[in-house]
Scaffold this active site. Structure first.
Site, mmCIF file in Angstrom:
data_model
loop_
_atom_site.group_PDB
_atom_site.id
_atom_site.type_symbol
_atom_site.label_atom_id
_atom_site.label_comp_id
_atom_site.label_asym_id
_atom_site.label_seq_id
_atom_site.Cartn_x
_atom_site.Cartn_y
_atom_site.Cartn_z
ATOM 1 C CB SER A 49 12.295 38.414 14.312
ATOM 2 O OG SER A 49 13.172 39.468 14.654
ATOM 3 C CG ASP A 87 9.231 45.132 13.468
ATOM 4 O OD1 ASP A 87 9.208 45.955 12.525
ATOM 5 O OD2 ASP A 87 9.645 43.969 13.341
ATOM 6 C CE LYS A 117 11.151 45.938 10.118
ATOM 7 N NZ LYS A 117 10.096 44.931 10.054
ATOM 8 C CD GLU A 119 5.216 42.174 8.843
ATOM 9 O OE1 GLU A 119 4.193 41.556 8.453
ATOM 10 O OE2 GLU A 119 6.109 41.628 9.518
ATOM 11 C CD GLU A 186 11.321 38.702 6.123
ATOM 12 O OE1 GLU A 186 10.873 39.698 6.735
ATOM 13 O OE2 GLU A 186 11.450 37.582 6.656
HETATM 14 O O1 KIV Z 1 11.266 41.352 12.826
HETATM 15 C C1 KIV Z 1 12.309 41.308 12.161
HETATM 16 O O2 KIV Z 1 13.358 40.826 12.603
HETATM 17 C C2 KIV Z 1 12.280 41.842 10.814
HETATM 18 C C3 KIV Z 1 13.449 41.529 9.929
HETATM 19 C C4 KIV Z 1 13.351 40.149 9.441
HETATM 20 C C5 KIV Z 1 13.599 42.507 8.847
HETATM 21 O O3 KIV Z 1 11.343 42.463 10.424
#
Ligand code: KIV
Length: 269
Positions: A49, A87, A117, A119, A186
Site C-alpha cells: 500500500s 510485502d 507476505k 497475496e 481484506e
Molecule cells: O499493503 C497493505 O497495506 C496491506 C494491508 C491492507 C493489509 O496489505
C-alpha cells in the site's frame, strides 16, 4: 499475561489461543514505525500500500522490490518490540516457487524484516511452501487482494455468493498447510471471516472483515486521519492531516512575519 519485550512468531498463535486480539498497522518509515512500536502495536506491516499511499502511484501494482527495500529497512531498524512483516510486490513471486524464495530471501537479507507476505490462496500454495521450507516466516493475504484488483473486477467485498465462504476457507487452509503463521483477510463479509477464523489454528488478521478475526490491521494514514477520505471499514483515531497542515501553516506565518526565529532560537556568538 505480560506483554513480551520482543514479539516473536509463536506469540501470535498463543494470542489466538487465549483470545487476545493482535494489532497490526502499516508503517513505511523510521519515525512512524518508532511511534507505533512505542504505542504497543504487535506487528508492523511494510505493505505494498506504500505504492498508492507513499509513492503516489494509482495502485500497488507499479511498486518494485527495489523501492520497498530502503523503507522496509528503516521500519525494521525502528522496531524494538514489534514483529516486522514486508510485502512482496506484484511480479516478484507469482512465476514460480524459485522466484518467490529468491525475492523473499532478498527482502529479508536486505532489510532485517522478520517475515514476508504476499497475496493469494491455493494458486500460490507451492510458493508459500517453498518460502517456509527456506525458513522464512510467511503471512497470507486473502479476500480482496489489491494486486489482482483488475481480475477481481474492482474493489469488491469478498466471500459473497453460493461458494464464497467455502472458497475462502479452502484457500486459508491451503496457506496454513503450506506453513503460513497468519492470514490477513481484506474486505471479507463478517460470516466468512468468522468461518475462516474458526477453521484455522493460525490467527487471522482482518481489515474490513468485522470483529471476529484474531486481530486487526489498518493502513496507518487511514487510522491516523491523514487524508480527507478513508474506507468505510476504517476509522480515524486521530487528525494527523489537520495537525500537519496547522504546523506547516504556523511555520509559514511566523517566518513571513519574522516571529521565527526568536532570540531563543538564535546564536549571537
Ligand atoms: O499493503 C497493505 O497495506 C496491506 C494491508 C491492507 C493489509 O496489505
Amino acid at each position: 499475561m505480560t506483554s513480551p519485550k520482543k514479539v516473536r512468531i509463536h506469540h501470535f498463535r498463543e494470542m489466538k489461543q487465549r483470545g487476545e486480539k493482535i494489532t497490526m498497522l502499516t508503517a513505511y518509515d523510521f519515525p512512524t514505525a518508532k511511534a507505533f512500536d512505542a504505542a504497543g502495536v504487535d506487528m508492523l506491516l511494510v505493505g505494498d500500500s506504500m505504492g498508492d499511499n507513499v509513492m503516489g502511484y494509482d495502485s500497488t501494482v507499479p511498486l518494485t522490490i527495489d523501492e520497498m527495500i530502503p523503507y522496509t529497512r528503516s521500519v525494521a531498524r525502528a522496531a524494538e518490540r514489534a514483529f516486522v512483516v514486508a510485502d512482496l510486490p506484484f511480479g516478484t513471486y507469482e512465476v514460480s516457487p524459485e522466484q518467490a524464495v529468491e525475492s523473499s530471501i532478498r527482502m529479508i537479507k536486505a532489510t532485517g524484516a522478520s517475515a514476508v507476505k504476499f497475496e493469494g490462496g491455493r494458486r500460490i500454495a507451492r510458493q508459500v511452501k517453498a518460502v517456509t521450507d527456506a525458513g522464512i516466516p510467511f503471512c497470507g493475504h486473502l479476500g480482496f487482494t489489491p494486486q489482482s484488483e483488475t481480475a477481481l473486477g474492482g474493489r469488491r467485498i469478498q466471500g459473497r455468493g453460493e461458494h464464497g465462504v467455502e472458497e475462502l476457507v479452502a484457500d486459508a487452509l491451503a496457506l496454513q498447510e503450506a506453513g503460513a503463521f497468519a492470514v490477513v483477510l481484506e474486505m471479507v463479509i463478517a460470516p466468512a471471516a468468522r468461518a475462516v477464523t474458526q477453521a484455522l489454528d493460525i490467527p487471522t488478521i482482518g481489515i474490513g472483515a468485522g470483529p471476529d478475526t484474531d486481530g486487526q490491521v489498518l493502513v496507518w494514514l487511514d487510522a491516523a486521519g491523514v487524508g480527507d477520505w478513508h474506507p468505510r471499514f476504517s476509522k480515524q483515531f486521530g487528525a494527523v492531516g489537520q495537525a500537519l497542515h496547522d504546523a506547516a501553516a504556523g511555520y509559514v506565518a511566523e517566518v513571513k512575519s519574522v516571529a521565527f526565529p526568536a532570540p531563543e532560537h538564535t546564536f549571537e556568538s
